[in-house]
Design a protein around this motif. Structure first.
Motif, PDB file in Angstrom:
ATOM      1  N   VAL A  57      25.708  10.305  -1.257  1.00 30.85           N
ATOM      2  CA  VAL A  57      24.092   9.655  -0.971  1.00 30.85           C
ATOM      3  C   VAL A  57      23.465  11.078  -0.989  1.00 30.85           C
ATOM      4  N   ALA A  58      22.725  10.465  -1.685  1.00 31.94           N
ATOM      5  CA  ALA A  58      21.136  11.354  -1.826  1.00 31.94           C
ATOM      6  C   ALA A  58      21.849  13.105  -2.327  1.00 31.94           C
ATOM      7  N   GLY A  59      22.697  13.152  -3.093  1.00 31.33           N
ATOM      8  CA  GLY A  59      23.470  14.542  -3.287  1.00 31.33           C
ATOM      9  C   GLY A  59      24.622  15.506  -2.176  1.00 31.33           C
ATOM     10  N   TYR A  60      24.256  14.404  -1.483  1.00 33.49           N
ATOM     11  CA  TYR A  60      25.367  14.331  -0.295  1.00 33.49           C
ATOM     12  C   TYR A  60      26.833  13.874  -0.437  1.00 33.49           C
ATOM     13  N   ASP A  61      28.084  14.806  -0.031  1.00 35.33           N
ATOM     14  CA  ASP A  61      29.164  14.729   0.072  1.00 35.33           C
ATOM     15  C   ASP A  61      29.291  13.336   1.439  1.00 35.33           C
ATOM     16  N   ILE A  62      29.711  12.660   1.296  1.00 36.48           N
ATOM     17  CA  ILE A  62      29.989  11.269   2.508  1.00 36.48           C
ATOM     18  C   ILE A  62      30.715  11.614   3.600  1.00 36.48           C
ATOM     19  N   VAL A  63      32.094  12.629   3.269  1.00 29.33           N
ATOM     20  CA  VAL A  63      33.132  13.330   3.827  1.00 29.33           C
ATOM     21  C   VAL A  63      32.170  14.511   4.733  1.00 29.33           C
ATOM     22  N   ARG A  64      32.267  15.073   3.416  1.00 32.76           N
ATOM     23  CA  ARG A  64      31.839  16.795   4.059  1.00 32.76           C
ATOM     24  C   ARG A  64      30.550  17.301   4.220  1.00 32.76           C
ATOM     25  N   GLN A  65      29.485  16.289   3.905  1.00 34.67           N
ATOM     26  CA  GLN A  65      27.815  16.631   4.401  1.00 34.67           C
ATOM     27  C   GLN A  65      27.619  15.738   5.347  1.00 34.67           C
ATOM     28  N   ARG A  66      28.499  14.998   6.479  1.00 41.11           N
ATOM     29  CA  ARG A  66      28.083  13.771   7.140  1.00 41.11           C
ATOM     30  C   ARG A  66      26.560  13.964   7.420  1.00 41.11           C
ATOM     31  N   ASP A  67      26.356  14.964   8.302  1.00 44.66           N
ATOM     32  CA  ASP A  67      25.288  15.470   8.946  1.00 44.66           C
ATOM     33  C   ASP A  67      23.761  14.978   7.622  1.00 44.66           C
ATOM     34  N   GLU A  68      24.440  15.664   6.480  1.00 42.29           N
ATOM     35  CA  GLU A  68      23.390  15.817   5.933  1.00 42.29           C
ATOM     36  C   GLU A  68      23.086  14.071   5.143  1.00 42.29           C
ATOM     37  N   VAL A  69      23.904  13.551   5.207  1.00 46.33           N
ATOM     38  CA  VAL A  69      24.205  12.165   4.452  1.00 46.33           C
ATOM     39  C   VAL A  69      23.118  11.412   5.848  1.00 46.33           C
ATOM     40  N   ARG A  70      23.270  11.743   6.607  1.00 46.83           N
ATOM     41  CA  ARG A  70      22.808  11.095   8.328  1.00 46.83           C
ATOM     42  C   ARG A  70      21.173  11.040   7.765  1.00 46.83           C
ATOM     43  N   ARG A  71      21.153  12.671   7.654  1.00 46.15           N
ATOM     44  CA  ARG A  71      19.772  12.421   7.869  1.00 46.15           C
ATOM     45  C   ARG A  71      18.609  12.022   6.632  1.00 46.15           C
ATOM     46  N   SER A  72      19.353  11.712   6.221  1.00 44.69           N
ATOM     47  CA  SER A  72      18.272  11.413   4.348  1.00 44.69           C
ATOM     48  C   SER A  72      18.421   9.567   4.724  1.00 44.69           C
ATOM     49  N   ILE A  73      19.277   9.423   5.453  1.00 47.06           N
ATOM     50  CA  ILE A  73      19.216   7.701   5.429  1.00 47.06           C
ATOM     51  C   ILE A  73      18.623   7.053   6.032  1.00 47.06           C
ATOM     52  N   GLY A  74      18.203   6.035   6.275  1.00 46.64           N
ATOM     53  CA  GLY A  74      18.063   5.082   7.241  1.00 46.64           C
ATOM     54  C   GLY A  74      18.262   4.185   7.593  1.00 46.64           C
ATOM     55  N   LEU A  75      19.411   3.006   8.088  1.00 46.43           N
ATOM     56  CA  LEU A  75      20.071   2.113   8.546  1.00 46.43           C
ATOM     57  C   LEU A  75      19.591   1.341   9.243  1.00 46.43           C
ATOM     58  N   VAL A  76      19.879  -0.084   8.378  1.00 50.96           N
ATOM     59  CA  VAL A  76      19.360  -1.368   9.359  1.00 50.96           C
ATOM     60  C   VAL A  76      20.901  -2.257   9.643  1.00 50.96           C
ATOM     61  N   PHE A  77      21.504  -2.142  10.564  1.00 47.99           N
ATOM     62  CA  PHE A  77      22.435  -3.338  10.802  1.00 47.99           C
ATOM     63  C   PHE A  77      22.291  -4.201  10.575  1.00 47.99           C
ATOM     64  N   GLN A  78      23.794  -5.415  10.695  1.00 45.92           N
ATOM     65  CA  GLN A  78      23.528  -6.465  11.055  1.00 45.92           C
ATOM     66  C   GLN A  78      22.930  -6.880  11.921  1.00 45.92           C
ATOM     67  N   ASP A  79      24.154  -5.939  13.689  1.00 46.06           N
ATOM     68  CA  ASP A  79      23.347  -6.545  15.016  1.00 46.06           C
ATOM     69  C   ASP A  79      22.427  -5.315  15.182  1.00 46.06           C
ATOM     70  N   PRO A  80      21.517  -5.742  15.489  1.00 44.08           N
ATOM     71  CA  PRO A  80      20.188  -5.259  16.558  1.00 44.08           C
ATOM     72  C   PRO A  80      21.512  -3.947  17.262  1.00 44.08           C
TER      73      PRO A  80
END
Lengths: 319, 296
Positions: A57-80
């Protein structure tokens, strides 16, 4: 990644999913509850570790580069996930700190996102005083605060009234024009899927088909005819024997697809041999796309997914 | 085929933020600790009712129970030292005990209302969230202790800065340990009712056995053993020693009311008691962090 898989014990929630999303695209996951949409999103957001396959995701591996992925994504969940006791400003500031937004840029950025979601005048009010739609908008704004490259929206309009739903969509459409961002969303509302550049229809943990909404509808190439009769099963048999048409009984109607539906209706009345109570003809919609690829309507699929969801909840618990 | 979501080319207002150096790492985690702590402070300052309600119990014990029971004990051997004075260290510990355990419930609240998820998905280490929560709970519960501490004069304990600082430090340590314990328990609990029930089940035995209400000398063997097993015992005793060191009372009375904690015939020194509480706090904290590291 390829063949991204997640299973809970014997239950395979997501079964080898493969796809690519281009930058700036609005990509929709469509499917009934329990189809594996949310699980796929959770894997891409690094909330759940896949049991098989890989993804970037955004060039980062979702298992090995978790923090980088988290920094590059925004999340809006089903529940508030807002703190209702804090003000909008305080919620945003908290988010900015957790995501490491530079303090120098914070003020301007907060005003920017609040303006974008139309909450600037309510920024000092506690979130508990907000309506459902305002909360959802604030969550979308918060998801954008740290300038993510990919915004994940998991059922962004679920539980909202139609008017609020359409206003949320106005904000989302506005957003893609103003911010250069990839939007990845799940929905089980067919009308919302129309807003996407491309959609993937998911069912039973697999991607059944993936294309633009127009291409998917064109691929049907036929109109949808729905009839109600006194004896649906006899009508189904008659359709097969006289017109060689395969039909489905869904939501109390016999449904089938024919080219040029309107001119077919007179023949239907004269030749079917089963009394018809009502008839309707419509251009193909995403509902038809869903039906033709999965053999059921999305609402029926959801009703059938009930026990499956229960199993999943149990599996979650055992974990 | 592979699943790839390409980064959008940064433009407009997002440009600066996207190209800003991503400050992930230890300093960023400290920022996380601070902001989680700040949130607890904001919420506490808004919740005046909680501040008052959690003071009611220690004040009841100290003034109502302490005054009421002193009519029985007065005229007996505890001249010069009122029962209220004796119970004062217990009331201090109680204020911290109740608030600390209650404040850890906020994790369960956060989970129920979804906000925990916002914190858990952030690119910040889990330990910083746990630590921020513990510091937040410890700060609020120590503040409650300080309010009781301000009542020293009413129960016949002289105001003295060294005493204040010693007791403050001891209460802070107790508060940190208890909040870590609460957070550790809260890590696995999804419902506020369950947490409260567990809390109720633990609080009273811990409090009664801690020597907050009666001296720990000359007890029957079974009670002797149970009081020594209660971790709170090792937090109440140092506070009592500090308070009694500032009282002017006959040695016999002090010996009767402040016998200290003994293992066999060995009187456990304050330093060991403090170490016991600190070691427990650290282990609770370690378990809490470990549990949150695993959580989704």
């Amino acid at each position: 990644m390829s063949a991204l898989t997640k299973s809970y014990g014997d239950l395979v929630a997501v079964d080898g999913v493969d796809f690519e999303v281009a930058a700036g695209e609005v990509f929709g996951f469509l499917g009934p509850n329990g189809a594996g949409k949310s699980t796929t999103i959770k894997m891409l957001c690094t909330l759940v570790e896949p049991t098989g396959g890989t993804a970037t995701v955004a060039g980062y591996d979702i298992v090995r580069q978790r923090d980088e992925v988290r920094r590059s994504i925004g999340l809006v969940f089903q529940d508030p996930t807002l703190d209702q006791y804090l003000t909008a400003d305080q919620n945003l500031r908290m988010h900015a700190e957790l995501y490491g937004v530079p303090r120098a840029a914070l003020r301007e950025r907060m005003t920017h996102v609040l303006r974008m979601v139309g909450l600037e005048d309510r920024r000092s009010a506690r979130v508990s005083t907000y309506s459902g739609g305002m909360k959802r908008r604030l969550e979308i704004g918060r998801g954008l605060l740290h300038a993510p490259r990919v915004l994940f929206l998991d059922e962004p309009t679920v539980g909202l009234d139609p008017q609020t739903r359409s206003s949320i969509w106005r904000y989302i459409n506005d957003l893609r024009k103003r911010e250069d961002i990839t939007i990845f969303l799940t929905t089980h509302y067919m009308d919302e899927a129309e807003f996407c550049d491309r959609i993937a229809i998911m069912d039973h943990g697999r991607i059944v088909v993936m294309d633009t909404p127009e291409a998917l509808k064109a691929s049907i190439g036929k109109d949808r005819v729905q009839i109600t009769t006194d004896d649906d099963e006899a009508a189904q048999l008659a359709l097969k024997s006289r017109f060689d048409l395969t039909s489905l009984i869904a939501e109390g109607q016999v449904t089938f697809a024919v080219p040029a539906g309107e001119s077919f209706v007179p023949r239907l009345f004269s030749e079917l041999g089963v009394p018809i109570k009502s008839v309707s003809v419509s251009r193909p919609s995403l509902d038809d796309v869903f039906m033709s690829y999965t053999g059921t309507t999305i609402r029926d699929a959801e009703a059938a997914a009930g026990p499956n969801q229960f199993m999943r909840a149990m599996a979650n618990r055992v974990r | 085929m592979s699943t790839t979501i390409d980064p959008a080319a940064p433009t407009s207002l997002s440009t600066a933020l996207r190209s800003a150096p991503v400050s992930l790492g230890f300093r960023h985690d400290l920022r996380g600790v601070r902001v989680v702590w700040q949130r607890e402070m904001i919420r506490f300052s808004r919740d005046r009712l909680r501040m008052i309600t959690s003071l009611i119990q220690p004040v009841l014990f100290l003034f109502v129970l302490g005054t009421g029971l002193s009519t029985i004990t007065n005229g007996a051997s505890s001249q010069n030292v009122n029962l209220r004075t004796f119970m004062y260290p217990g009331a201090l510990s109680m204020a911290v005990l109740f608030t600390a355990m209650f404040s850890a419930a906020s994790i369960v609240w956060d989970r129920e209302f979804g906000f925990l998820r916002e914190m858990l998905v952030a690119p910040v280490s889990r330990w910083s969230i746990v630590l921020g929560k513990c510091f937040g709970g410890a700060t609020t519960s120590t503040l409650q202790g300080v309010i009781i501490l301000a009542m020293a004069g009413i129960v016949g304990v002289p105001y003295s800065l060294p005493l204040f600082l010693t007791v403050f430090g001891e209460l802070l340590l107790l508060a940190l340990t208890l909040t870590a314990f609460g957070v550790m328990m809260a890590a696995r609990i999804n419902q506020i009712q369950s947490y409260m029930a567990l809390n109720q089940m633990l609080l009273m035995p811990l409090f009664f056995l801690s020597g907050a209400l009666f001296p720990l000398g000359n007890l029957p063997a079974w009670l002797q053993v149970m009081t020594r097993l209660d971790p709170i015992t090792y937090a109440v005793d140092p506070v009592r020693r500090a308070v009694f060191a500032h009282l002017h009372a006959p040695a016999a009375v002090v010996h009767r009311l402040n016998p200290g904690v003994t293992w066999g015939s060995w009187r456990v020194p304050t330093s060991v008691e403090v170490l016991i509480v600190a070691a427990m706090g650290l282990s609770f904290l370690a378990v809490a962090i470990w549990q949150f590291q695993k959580a989704e």
